[in-house]
Write a protein that holds these residues in place. Structure first.
Motif, short mmCIF file in Angstrom:
data_model
loop_
_atom_site.label_atom_id
_atom_site.label_comp_id
_atom_site.label_asym_id
_atom_site.label_seq_id
_atom_site.Cartn_x
_atom_site.Cartn_y
_atom_site.Cartn_z
N GLU A 188 0.94 -1.13 -0.09
CA GLU A 188 0.05 0.12 -0.11
C GLU A 188 0.87 1.11 0.04
O GLU A 188 1.92 1.42 0.57
N PHE A 200 0.90 5.42 0.24
CA PHE A 200 0.27 6.79 0.79
C PHE A 200 0.73 7.98 0.02
O PHE A 200 2.08 8.07 0.32
N PRO A 239 -4.42 6.27 0.61
CA PRO A 239 -3.84 4.93 0.41
C PRO A 239 -4.26 4.52 -0.98
O PRO A 239 -5.29 4.37 -1.05
N TYR A 240 -3.27 3.96 -1.58
CA TYR A 240 -3.45 3.29 -2.82
C TYR A 240 -3.02 2.02 -2.71
O TYR A 240 -1.93 1.61 -2.03
N SER A 241 -3.62 0.99 -3.43
CA SER A 241 -3.05 -0.41 -3.49
C SER A 241 -3.67 -0.95 -4.72
O SER A 241 -4.46 -0.51 -5.44
N ARG A 248 -8.81 2.24 0.69
CA ARG A 248 -7.90 2.37 -0.40
C ARG A 248 -8.53 2.42 -1.74
O ARG A 248 -9.33 1.81 -1.99
N ASP A 299 3.29 0.51 3.28
CA ASP A 299 2.77 -0.65 3.84
C ASP A 299 3.14 -2.05 3.24
O ASP A 299 2.51 -2.01 2.03
N GLU A 349 4.81 -1.43 8.37
CA GLU A 349 4.54 -0.13 8.00
C GLU A 349 5.90 0.74 7.94
O GLU A 349 6.78 0.62 8.70
#
Length: 177
Positions: A10, A12, A17-19, A44, A65, A99
């Motif tokens: 993930e 940020f 947050p992007y995934s 996300r 992450d 993290e």
């Protein structure tokens, strides 16, 4: 490291947050707990190729992450990171998510910053926590209090262990204090 080990990431960017779309659609397949499914799906933003996205936004990243449910794989990745760079801070709030952020990140650093602004010493401070990511903060505070349901690392860093969250442990401690 994440790509080589076939684990989910993930990223940020500006607090968002992007995934990978596949992870957002079914986080459990990648190691997220059932408890976190609705949270992941609602927070996300999905992208088709997370690794390409991260490279395109590498100058804007707040943090990363790594999601790895396999304990041995998680530990392997955690051990590899300092071999690649010393300029990051790693911690974990849950057992399957590592993290990674700026080397000056962390709750202890944040608490120190706020205390300085308010002209309060660490000895005048009580901090509460329940995860590994709280351990340094509990050690830094004048009095570190871990919840009964805290991780073992968090409890080891604390001066005192209070009742669990479900039993209003913080409130009970403060009333008694």
């Amino acid at each position: 490291i994440a790509e080589e080990n076939h684990v989910m990431v993930e990223g940020f960017v500006d607090g968002v947050p992007y995934s990978a779309r596949a992870y957002v659609q079914n986080p459990v397949l990648f190691g997220a707990s059932l408890y976190s499914v609705s949270y992941v799906k609602s927070t996300r933003r999905p992208v088709e190729d997370i690794f390409t996205f991260l490279l395109e936004h590498k100058e804007e990243l707040d943090s990363l992450d790594i999601v790895a449910a396999d304990t041995a794989l998680y530990q392997k990745i955690e051990e590899q990171i300092p071999l690649v760079t010393k300029s990051v801070y790693t911690t974990s709030a849950v057992s399957y998510r590592l993290e990674i952020s700026h080397k000056n990140s962390g709750k202890a650093t944040g608490l120190a910053y706020v205390l300085k602004l308010l002209d309060i010493t660490p000895e005048e401070t009580v901090a509460f926590g329940d995860g590994d990511n709280d351990a340094e903060m509990l050690e830094f505070a004048g009095l570190g209090v871990a919840m009964e349901n805290a991780t073992e690392n968090c409890k080891a860093a604390a001066d005192i262990v209070c009742d669990c969250c479900k039993n209003d442990g913080v409130a009970r401690f403060l009333y008694g204090f």
